[in-house]
Write a protein that holds these residues in place. Structure first.
Motif, PDB file in Angstrom:
ATOM      1  N   THR A  38     104.388-102.478  65.560  1.00  0.00           N
ATOM      2  CA  THR A  38     103.893-101.177  65.112  1.00  0.00           C
ATOM      3  C   THR A  38     103.932-101.094  63.591  1.00  0.00           C
ATOM      4  O   THR A  38     102.949-100.702  62.944  1.00  0.00           O
ATOM      5  CB  THR A  38     104.777-100.045  65.675  1.00  0.00           C
ATOM      6  N   VAL A  39     105.070-101.475  63.026  1.00  0.00           N
ATOM      7  CA  VAL A  39     105.224-101.435  61.575  1.00  0.00           C
ATOM      8  C   VAL A  39     104.242-102.407  60.930  1.00  0.00           C
ATOM      9  O   VAL A  39     103.625-102.113  59.901  1.00  0.00           O
ATOM     10  CB  VAL A  39     106.678-101.790  61.181  1.00  0.00           C
ATOM     11  N   GLN A  40     104.074-103.559  61.581  1.00  0.00           N
ATOM     12  CA  GLN A  40     103.130-104.562  61.103  1.00  0.00           C
ATOM     13  C   GLN A  40     101.732-103.953  60.967  1.00  0.00           C
ATOM     14  O   GLN A  40     101.074-104.124  59.941  1.00  0.00           O
ATOM     15  CB  GLN A  40     103.116-105.693  62.127  1.00  0.00           C
ATOM     16  N   ALA A  41     101.330-103.228  61.990  1.00  0.00           N
ATOM     17  CA  ALA A  41     100.007-102.597  61.964  1.00  0.00           C
ATOM     18  C   ALA A  41      99.917-101.597  60.813  1.00  0.00           C
ATOM     19  O   ALA A  41      98.897-101.528  60.117  1.00  0.00           O
ATOM     20  CB  ALA A  41      99.727-101.904  63.295  1.00  0.00           C
ATOM     21  N   GLN A  42     100.999-100.857  60.600  1.00  0.00           N
ATOM     22  CA  GLN A  42     100.992 -99.875  59.504  1.00  0.00           C
ATOM     23  C   GLN A  42     100.862-100.571  58.154  1.00  0.00           C
ATOM     24  O   GLN A  42     100.111-100.129  57.279  1.00  0.00           O
ATOM     25  CB  GLN A  42     102.296 -99.065  59.509  1.00  0.00           C
ATOM     26  N   ILE A  43     101.597-101.675  57.993  1.00  0.00           N
ATOM     27  CA  ILE A  43     101.550-102.398  56.721  1.00  0.00           C
ATOM     28  C   ILE A  43     100.158-102.972  56.482  1.00  0.00           C
ATOM     29  O   ILE A  43      99.612-102.893  55.375  1.00  0.00           O
ATOM     30  CB  ILE A  43     102.616-103.523  56.696  1.00  0.00           C
ATOM     31  N   LEU A  44      99.557-103.525  57.534  1.00  0.00           N
ATOM     32  CA  LEU A  44      98.209-104.080  57.391  1.00  0.00           C
ATOM     33  C   LEU A  44      97.224-102.994  57.003  1.00  0.00           C
ATOM     34  O   LEU A  44      96.368-103.195  56.137  1.00  0.00           O
ATOM     35  CB  LEU A  44      97.770-104.747  58.693  1.00  0.00           C
ATOM     36  N   GLU A  45      97.359-101.835  57.623  1.00  0.00           N
ATOM     37  CA  GLU A  45      96.494-100.710  57.290  1.00  0.00           C
ATOM     38  C   GLU A  45      96.685-100.328  55.820  1.00  0.00           C
ATOM     39  O   GLU A  45      95.727-100.076  55.089  1.00  0.00           O
ATOM     40  CB  GLU A  45      96.834 -99.519  58.211  1.00  0.00           C
ATOM     41  N   LEU A  46      97.960-100.346  55.400  1.00  0.00           N
ATOM     42  CA  LEU A  46      98.278-100.018  54.004  1.00  0.00           C
ATOM     43  C   LEU A  46      97.596-100.995  53.050  1.00  0.00           C
ATOM     44  O   LEU A  46      97.001-100.592  52.043  1.00  0.00           O
ATOM     45  CB  LEU A  46      99.797-100.049  53.811  1.00  0.00           C
ATOM     46  N   VAL A  47      97.670-102.287  53.385  1.00  0.00           N
ATOM     47  CA  VAL A  47      97.074-103.285  52.498  1.00  0.00           C
ATOM     48  C   VAL A  47      95.557-103.110  52.424  1.00  0.00           C
ATOM     49  O   VAL A  47      94.964-103.163  51.342  1.00  0.00           O
ATOM     50  CB  VAL A  47      97.447-104.708  52.964  1.00  0.00           C
ATOM     51  N   ARG A  48      94.938-102.874  53.583  1.00  0.00           N
ATOM     52  CA  ARG A  48      93.486-102.635  53.582  1.00  0.00           C
ATOM     53  C   ARG A  48      93.143-101.433  52.701  1.00  0.00           C
ATOM     54  O   ARG A  48      92.208-101.450  51.908  1.00  0.00           O
ATOM     55  CB  ARG A  48      92.997-102.377  55.008  1.00  0.00           C
ATOM     56  N   ASP A  49      93.954-100.409  52.840  1.00  0.00           N
ATOM     57  CA  ASP A  49      93.759 -99.178  52.081  1.00  0.00           C
ATOM     58  C   ASP A  49      93.910 -99.433  50.579  1.00  0.00           C
ATOM     59  O   ASP A  49      93.103 -98.980  49.768  1.00  0.00           O
ATOM     60  CB  ASP A  49      94.813 -98.166  52.576  1.00  0.00           C
ATOM     61  N   LEU A  50      94.955-100.192  50.232  1.00  0.00           N
ATOM     62  CA  LEU A  50      95.208-100.481  48.823  1.00  0.00           C
ATOM     63  C   LEU A  50      94.088-101.319  48.228  1.00  0.00           C
ATOM     64  O   LEU A  50      93.696-101.138  47.080  1.00  0.00           O
ATOM     65  CB  LEU A  50      96.542-101.224  48.661  1.00  0.00           C
ATOM     66  N   LYS A  51      93.575-102.237  49.043  1.00  0.00           N
ATOM     67  CA  LYS A  51      92.463-103.067  48.563  1.00  0.00           C
ATOM     68  C   LYS A  51      91.262-102.196  48.201  1.00  0.00           C
ATOM     69  O   LYS A  51      90.612-102.416  47.191  1.00  0.00           O
ATOM     70  CB  LYS A  51      92.064-104.059  49.653  1.00  0.00           C
ATOM     71  N   ARG A  52      91.025-101.199  49.054  1.00  0.00           N
ATOM     72  CA  ARG A  52      89.929-100.278  48.759  1.00  0.00           C
ATOM     73  C   ARG A  52      90.188 -99.534  47.457  1.00  0.00           C
ATOM     74  O   ARG A  52      89.302 -99.341  46.649  1.00  0.00           O
ATOM     75  CB  ARG A  52      89.783 -99.263  49.902  1.00  0.00           C
ATOM     76  N   LYS A  53      91.453 -99.138  47.254  1.00  0.00           N
ATOM     77  CA  LYS A  53      91.753 -98.304  46.088  1.00  0.00           C
ATOM     78  C   LYS A  53      91.813 -99.095  44.787  1.00  0.00           C
ATOM     79  O   LYS A  53      91.330 -98.655  43.766  1.00  0.00           O
ATOM     80  CB  LYS A  53      93.101 -97.592  46.285  1.00  0.00           C
TER      81      LYS A  53
END
Lengths: 336, 285
Positions: free
Chosen positions: A189-204
């Motif tokens: 679950t945490v892994q999924a959150q971190i991956l989402e975070l990285v995708r988000d940061l890449k966009r930003k």
């Protein structure tokens, strides 16, 4: 797109008691700005070592960079004086390591650890660094960042600590972020959150990312390009869709078959690649995967295959193999 | 600071140590203003007079009695604490800084650096510390600076050994690599990342060492190589008074008690400090 990072014939050895360990062998690849590269491989494939070697982070001795060039933004990092490398580390190349439990210093507050690269590289004042640290913690999704800054790492959960590590990694807005098994120690679950975070940061912030993992699933969801490594060499490399739909290396094929899902039917045992990783003190003469590969030809066992464009494959899909996986699988199917 | 004291109030033993030690330090600082009789000038008419509160046979105002030449014991203890505490803390700080830094260097670099430094420690441990101290003081003369140097010299090895062992384990931890990865230099890592991790053990050693050095200073004075007469020192008071122990017990008892209480208070406070500075023992604010 111009290349942000270009490796040319990087070779790294470790001098151990058992002999010379060939960790990375003649590794060449390039990475475009803004690209996300997923590097997959099992333990000892050289995936972490080559990343550390690029910025001079392998202990020497026993480690030694035998040859090769690493061009980062046109500058060769290999042989660069330590003082200049230090200015690149943490500023232009950020790192996130595997174990968030031990990667933070237990006796320093989280705030001090986030502020350190800000003060060191961007020369921010104490107040400015603190303000920026609050922003960073907020950016990586930590609630109540101002209070959290004054806490110690043991007051954070594993997932939170990895968020902190990512905040440190991106603190100076590096051009390249290298995440070495950054989600391996976390639960799914945490892994999924971190991956989402990285995708988000890449966009930003549009950072280029090298994501090193042994988890094909993580790579599928994150990377533009996948690079499969084995025995310190690239076995196959290409766009994510090509690698998953049309693997051309027996090793990639083995990795994909060992995932639960399409290839394995429910109730069936998961596939396991036979044998164990090669002893890199005495690596196989030819293709390093040949001893475990049922499709290996005589040539595979004696001569190292070069990385070449796949016939009729997608653009940028390269493989290092003497055999043709598709016809080999078809033949084997016909025989049995 | 406020959090520090509120935490201290919760620990009876830590508080006792803190109060006692503060009291001793305050006494040492304000001794000249207390209007005590001279610690040096004796009153031969009043020699060997017992403490006032023990009976009718003690003339004058000597709360803790007088010694064999009629010097006031209380005044000598109070004035002696000035030198003793100053000497001991200076030696502890000096030995602690040198020992901790050398321990970090030995542990972090390992290899030849470590081997040289640790053999030095071994050599020094093989010699009886007292003998070493006696030799140096006898050769250089018993001045204050020499005493500090000698006591620090017997002290640094204890820090170095313990810190080196800790650093050996610490340098393999991932946060060291993380620190390299954000561009920190080796010196910076040693001082800003490793050092805070070893401050707690260093502090524990320091409290043990402070107590040991006070005793060693007393021992050196007892042997006549510490603070020179007529300046008062606790050790010398013990040495001079031991002859009269059967007839005038107060001459050795009170300086002995002073040593005991000082060492005890340091140990109590040190124990508490160790727990206080361990971030894991701390409750979240």
């Amino acid at each position: 797109m111009s290349a942000l990072l270009e490796l040319k014939h990087l070779t790294v050895e470790f001098h151990t008691r058992a002999g010379v360990l060939h960790a990375v062998n003649d590794l060449s690849y390039s990475l475009a700005a803004g690209e996300t590269l997923g590097i997959v491989g099992e333990s000892g494939s050289g995936k972490s070592v080559h990343a550390l070697a690029m910025v001079g982070l392998i202990p020497s001795p026993p480690g030694r960079i035998v040859s090769g060039e690493v061009l980062f933004n046109g500058r060769n990092l290999i042989g660069m004086p330590e003082r200049q490398l230090r200015d690149i580390r943490g500023k232009e190349i950020g790192f996130v390591f595997q174990d968030p439990m031990t990667s933070l210093n237990p006796v320093l507050t989280v705030g001090r650890q986030i502020m350190e690269p800000l003060r060191r590289h961007l020369k921010l004042s104490q107040n400015a660094a603190r303000k920026r640290a609050v922003e960073l913690l907020d950016l990586v999704g930590i609630v109540d960042p101002d209070r959290r800054l004054d806490q110690f790492p043991h007051e954070f959960s594993g997932g939170m600590r990895q968020r902190v590590m990512i905040a440190i990694g991106i603190s100076c807005e590096p051009k390249l972020l290298i995440a070495d098994e950054a989600t391996t120690a976390l639960d799914v679950t945490v892994q999924a959150q971190i991956l989402e975070l990285v995708r988000d940061l890449k966009r930003k912030i549009g950072t280029t990312v090298i994501w090193i993992t042994h988890d094909m699933g993580v790579v599928a969801g994150l990377a533009d390009t996948v690079q499969v490594m084995y025995g310190g060499r690239i076995m196959e490399r290409g766009p994510v869709s090509a690698i998953f739909r049309d693997p051309r290396s027996a090793y990639t094929w083995g990795l994909l078959r060992s995932l639960p899902g399409k290839i394995t039917a429910p109730g069936q045992r998961l596939y396991q690649i036979p044998g164990s990783p090669p002893n890199m003190v005495h690596p196989p003469a030819g293709d390093p995967f040949a001893p475990r590969n049922s499709f290996a030809t005589d040539r595979c066992r004696t001569e190292v295959p070069p990385l070449r464009q796949v016939d009729g494959g997608a653009a940028g899909h390269q493989v290092a193999a003497w055999y043709d996986l598709r016809s080999a699988i078809a033949n084997q199917g016909a025989q049995s | 600071m406020k959090a520090f004291f509120s935490a201290l109030l919760k620990s009876p033993s830590g508080l006792a140590g803190f109060v006692l030690l503060s009291l001793f330090i305050a006494i040492a600082i304000f001794a000249p203003m207390a209007g005590l009789v001279s610690p040096i000038r004796g009153d031969l008419m009043a020699r060997l007079s017992p403490p006032t509160w023990t009976g009718p046979f003690s003339p004058g105002a000597h709360p803790l009695g007088t010694d064999e030449v009629g010097r006031d014991i209380l005044s000598r203890i109070v004035n002696g604490s000035r030198l003793t505490l100053l000497l001991a803390t200076t030696a502890v700080v000096l030995g602690g800084i040198v020992g901790t830094l050398l321990g970090i260097i030995a542990g972090f670099y390992g290899g030849i650096v470590d081997r040289i430094l640790m053999r030095l420690v071994d050599i020094q441990l093989a010699l009886p510390l007292m003998l070493l101290a006696l030799l140096v003081v006898a050769a250089l003369g018993p001045s204050f600076v020499n005493l500090v140097i000698v006591l620090a010299l017997t002290s640094w090895i204890r820090y170095a050994r313990i810190i080196r062992g800790q650093v050996f384990a610490l340098r393999e931890r991932e946060f060291v690599q993380s620190a390299y990865a954000i561009g920190a230099s080796t010196w910076r890592i040693m001082l800003r990342h490793i050092l805070p991790n070893v401050l707690t053990p260093a502090l524990v050693v320091a409290t043990l060492e402070l107590a040991r050095i006070i005793i060693m200073d007393a021992a050196l004075s007892f042997l006549g190589l510490g603070v020179q007469p007529p300046n008062p020192s606790w050790g010398r008071m013990l040495a001079d008074g031991r002859v009269y122990i059967s007839t005038a017990w107060w001459i050795v008892t009170f300086p002995g008690l002073a040593i005991l209480l000082t060492v005890l208070s340091v140990n109590l406070l040190g124990d508490w400090l160790r727990d206080h500075f361990d971030p894991k023992m701390r409750t979240s604010r």
